[in-house]
Write a protein that holds these residues in place. Structure first.
Motif, PDB file in Angstrom:
ATOM      1  N   ALA A  63       0.614  -1.081   0.379  1.00 17.99           N
ATOM      2  CA  ALA A  63      -0.092  -0.071   0.284  1.00 17.99           C
ATOM      3  C   ALA A  63       0.709   1.386   0.097  1.00 17.99           C
ATOM      4  O   ALA A  63       1.033   2.473  -0.756  1.00 17.99           O
ATOM      5  CB  ALA A  63      -0.916   0.091   1.147  1.00 17.99           C
ATOM      6  N   GLU A  64       1.789   1.408   0.826  1.00 18.04           N
ATOM      7  CA  GLU A  64       3.243   2.416   0.532  1.00 18.04           C
ATOM      8  C   GLU A  64       3.282   2.492  -0.349  1.00 18.04           C
ATOM      9  O   GLU A  64       3.832   3.697  -0.973  1.00 18.04           O
ATOM     10  CB  GLU A  64       3.918   2.098   1.758  1.00 18.04           C
ATOM     11  N   ILE A  65       3.857   1.152  -1.367  1.00 18.99           N
ATOM     12  CA  ILE A  65       4.446   1.638  -2.625  1.00 18.99           C
ATOM     13  C   ILE A  65       3.525   2.399  -3.193  1.00 18.99           C
ATOM     14  O   ILE A  65       3.603   2.638  -4.133  1.00 18.99           O
ATOM     15  CB  ILE A  65       4.536   0.153  -3.238  1.00 18.99           C
ATOM     16  N   ILE A 124      -6.090   4.282  -4.261  1.00 18.82           N
ATOM     17  CA  ILE A 124      -5.030   4.566  -4.259  1.00 18.82           C
ATOM     18  C   ILE A 124      -4.765   2.820  -4.888  1.00 18.82           C
ATOM     19  O   ILE A 124      -3.278   2.735  -5.583  1.00 18.82           O
ATOM     20  CB  ILE A 124      -3.756   4.645  -3.211  1.00 18.82           C
ATOM     21  N   MET A 125      -6.165   2.356  -4.563  1.00 18.46           N
ATOM     22  CA  MET A 125      -5.919   0.134  -5.431  1.00 18.46           C
ATOM     23  C   MET A 125      -7.299   0.316  -5.505  1.00 18.46           C
ATOM     24  O   MET A 125      -8.571   0.791  -5.009  1.00 18.46           O
ATOM     25  CB  MET A 125      -5.359  -0.732  -3.713  1.00 18.46           C
ATOM     26  N   LYS A 126      -6.783  -0.852  -6.278  1.00 10.65           N
ATOM     27  CA  LYS A 126      -8.483  -1.485  -6.360  1.00 10.65           C
ATOM     28  C   LYS A 126      -8.222  -2.916  -6.342  1.00 10.65           C
ATOM     29  O   LYS A 126      -7.739  -3.225  -7.079  1.00 10.65           O
ATOM     30  CB  LYS A 126      -7.903  -0.953  -7.808  1.00 10.65           C
ATOM     31  N   LEU A 127      -9.004  -3.682  -5.545  1.00 12.89           N
ATOM     32  CA  LEU A 127      -9.141  -4.910  -5.471  1.00 12.89           C
ATOM     33  C   LEU A 127     -10.445  -5.870  -6.567  1.00 12.89           C
ATOM     34  O   LEU A 127     -11.475  -5.181  -7.047  1.00 12.89           O
ATOM     35  CB  LEU A 127      -9.913  -5.370  -3.733  1.00 12.89           C
ATOM     36  N   GLN A 128      -9.734  -6.911  -6.937  1.00 10.75           N
ATOM     37  CA  GLN A 128     -10.599  -7.811  -7.427  1.00 10.75           C
ATOM     38  C   GLN A 128     -10.726  -9.165  -6.858  1.00 10.75           C
ATOM     39  O   GLN A 128      -9.375 -10.295  -7.122  1.00 10.75           O
ATOM     40  CB  GLN A 128     -10.369  -7.743  -9.170  1.00 10.75           C
ATOM     41  N   TYR A 129     -11.743  -9.292  -6.660  1.00 11.74           N
ATOM     42  CA  TYR A 129     -11.906 -11.134  -5.988  1.00 11.74           C
ATOM     43  C   TYR A 129     -12.234 -11.996  -6.841  1.00 11.74           C
ATOM     44  O   TYR A 129     -13.467 -11.656  -7.799  1.00 11.74           O
ATOM     45  CB  TYR A 129     -12.989 -11.055  -4.627  1.00 11.74           C
ATOM     46  N   GLN A 130     -11.569 -12.790  -7.206  1.00 11.93           N
ATOM     47  CA  GLN A 130     -11.528 -14.063  -8.147  1.00 11.93           C
ATOM     48  C   GLN A 130     -12.101 -15.153  -8.105  1.00 11.93           C
ATOM     49  O   GLN A 130     -10.835 -16.185  -7.288  1.00 11.93           O
ATOM     50  CB  GLN A 130     -10.536 -13.821  -9.395  1.00 11.93           C
TER      51      GLN A 130
END
Length: 530
Positions: free
Chosen positions: A239-241, A410-416
């Motif tokens: 997350a920091e990166i 800052i992040m986008k999540l995709q559960y698969q």
């Protein structure tokens, strides 16, 4: 009596006409497929289809919809845009264009090889522009150039006037003479997916120059060397990166189920214009060494044992060592240019404005180790939570600039989760096939509900006093969020569009009321008329 067009105007339907890319979705009651191959046919076919089949007509370009919006029991006709599939430059409009039936790979190749341009769009080669762009459009260059719709300058769309029984091809943009058309253009920049008419062509007055080079760096961590504490530190660092990386950089963190054996990471570094290959390599090598040092302080890296799966960025090949691969931009496109095999799948999404809270890290770790009772030990080997870097130029736009409101994430999540079996098309929802599907659905639904338990079971920003989560992505539709049928459509639409749904002065419900008041263009999660 005029003959109903089937495939190509006169050919009988074939089994493939009824099947979506996701093997879960099938249209057993399909009667006709309208396949326009010329611009002037689209109006005619839209009028014919809606006049004969009414509200049971759906629109397809690449067939990749994650839910059964096109291929379901109620579908009797499909307007298939796959034969209108060009990309190039329209001299009359003085703009680049991509047709609705054009697939990602074809668009990339033409724009790059002929014009030296590119789109900040997706990496799955066979995804059709029709749905991909109108839902927002997002890919490995989006941190550098924004969403695909941020570059959209006009759209050709066929709308339907039910009172007159008339279809009309319109060219809509911010410069349209009427406010209604300007509002329609706004809505098509993130919420156009089967909601307002049949999109024919997208226009881009300006496009980014394609990078000359791009470097890709992929490696993994072995699960047997990662405990909860190590996992937490890894997510914190990632997350920091994501929050601080240069806009040229993009990353995919693939948190695979423990049965896979590894967690995977892909980082792409795109070159800026005017930077020589030698300079690019030197700059990237320095950034890679810095990242290696930071990751090594948490857990030792390992070479990938198998291709990384999941969407987007399904990788059919892996690098055999841990060094970065310096590539031409076309080579980089080809490396991540995968849609994966046709399988059964289920997906969920979330945006994040901040790093993972402790409770989320604990639940993610727990569910990635959870082995459902009665499920084969390898059944979840392809199942994962993919965490994409977001932000960069995307964050420079206001939440009202397009229907896509998530402009602080800052992040986008995709559960698969994925599975397969030998069941026949149209016979995949009974017996052992149904049990297999339910086991996967129970796992991913339980996973999602647990991670967002503090917000009511979804990443609902209205229930988040700390501003961590920011809703869901309309191009990753998830009917569990709410549908017209179960009476929870408002709940789903608020997660996708927030104020842009119906609370803002310019909103999607108002545009729907203006352009499709009798709700001909509809599906389980379409914009409602009321």
């Amino acid at each position: 009596m005029k003959q109903t067009p089937t495939r190509g105007g006169d050919q009988p339907l074939i089994l493939s006409d009824k099947q979506g890319f996701d093997r879960r979705w099938f249209a057993p009651n399909l009667k006709a497929v309208y396949v326009p191959s010329r611009y002037e046919q689209v109006e005619e076919y839209v009028a014919s289809a809606l006049s004969e089949f009414g509200h049971d007509v759906k629109i397809a370009s690449g067939r990749h919809c994650y839910e059964n919006f096109v291929y379901n029991d109620s579908t009797r006709a499909i307007i298939d845009m796959s034969a209108i599939n060009q990309a190039g430059f329209d001299a009359e409009r003085n703009a680049y264009f991509v047709d609705a039936g054009c697939e990602n790979w074809s668009a990339y190749r033409v724009l790059l090889n002929r014009y030296g341009k590119t789109l900040p769009a997706g990496s799955c080669y066979s995804v059709g522009a029709g749905g991909h762009i109108s839902g927002g459009g997002y890919g490995l260059l989006s941190r550098l150039h924004g969403l695909t719709v941020d570059h959209l300058s006009a759209v050709d769309i066929v709308t339907w006037d039910a009172a007159l029984g008339q279809a009309k091809l319109r060219h809509v943009s911010e410069h349209s003479s009427s406010q209604e058309e300007r509002d329609l253009f706004w809505a098509l920049r993130g919420a156009g997916c089967g909601n307002f008419g049949v999109i024919v062509r997208y226009y881009f007055a300006k496009l980014p120059d394609a990078p000359d080079y791009a470097t890709q760096w992929s490696f993994a961590w072995d699960w047997d060397k990662i405990d909860q504490m190590t996992f937490d530190r890894l997510l914190d660092l990632y997350a920091e990166i994501c929050a601080g990386m240069p806009n040229t950089d993009f990353s995919l963190l693939k948190l695979n189920h423990v049965s896979n054996g590894q967690i995977g990471l892909l980082v792409q570094f795109a070159a800026l214009p005017g930077v020589s290959f030698q300079q690019h390599c030197q700059q990237v090598d320095a950034r890679v060494r810095a990242l290696e040092k930071r990751f090594a302080a948490i857990a030792p890296a390992a070479a990938l044992q198998r291709p990384m799966g999941g969407h987007p960025g399904w990788m059919h090949t892996t690098h055999s060592h841990l060094n970065p691969q310096h590539l031409t931009y076309l080579e980089a496109l080809q490396t991540v240019n995968g849609s994966g095999p046709n399988q059964f799948g289920k997906y969920k999404s979330a945006y994040m404005n901040k790093a993972f809270p402790s409770c989320q890290k604990h639940q993610i770790y727990t569910w990635l180790h959870h082995q459902p009772e009665g499920m084969d030990k390898d059944a979840l080997k392809q199942s994962l939570l993919q965490v994409d870097s977001y932000g960069g130029v995307i964050n420079e736009y206001s939440s009202a600039a397009t229907p896509v409101p998530q402009r602080s994430s800052i992040m986008k999540l995709q559960y698969q989760t994925y599975w397969n079996n030998d069941s026949l098309p149209g016979q995949r929802h009974g017996g052992s096939s149904r049990e297999q599907a339910q086991a996967h659905l129970d796992w991913i639904n339980g996973f999602y509900l647990s991670v967002y338990a503090d917000y009511g079971g979804t990443p609902n920003p209205q229930n988040d006093k700390d501003g961590v989560v920011d809703g869901c992505y309309y191009n990753y539709p998830d009917c569990d969020l709410g549908t017209h049928e179960n009476g929870k459509i408002d709940q789903a639409m608020e997660l996708y569009f927030q104020e842009n749904y119906r609370r803002a002065p310019r909103n999607l419900v108002q545009v729907k009321q203006q352009w499709d008041p009798q709700n001909y263009f509809r599906h389980a999660q379409s914009i409602p008329v009321k």
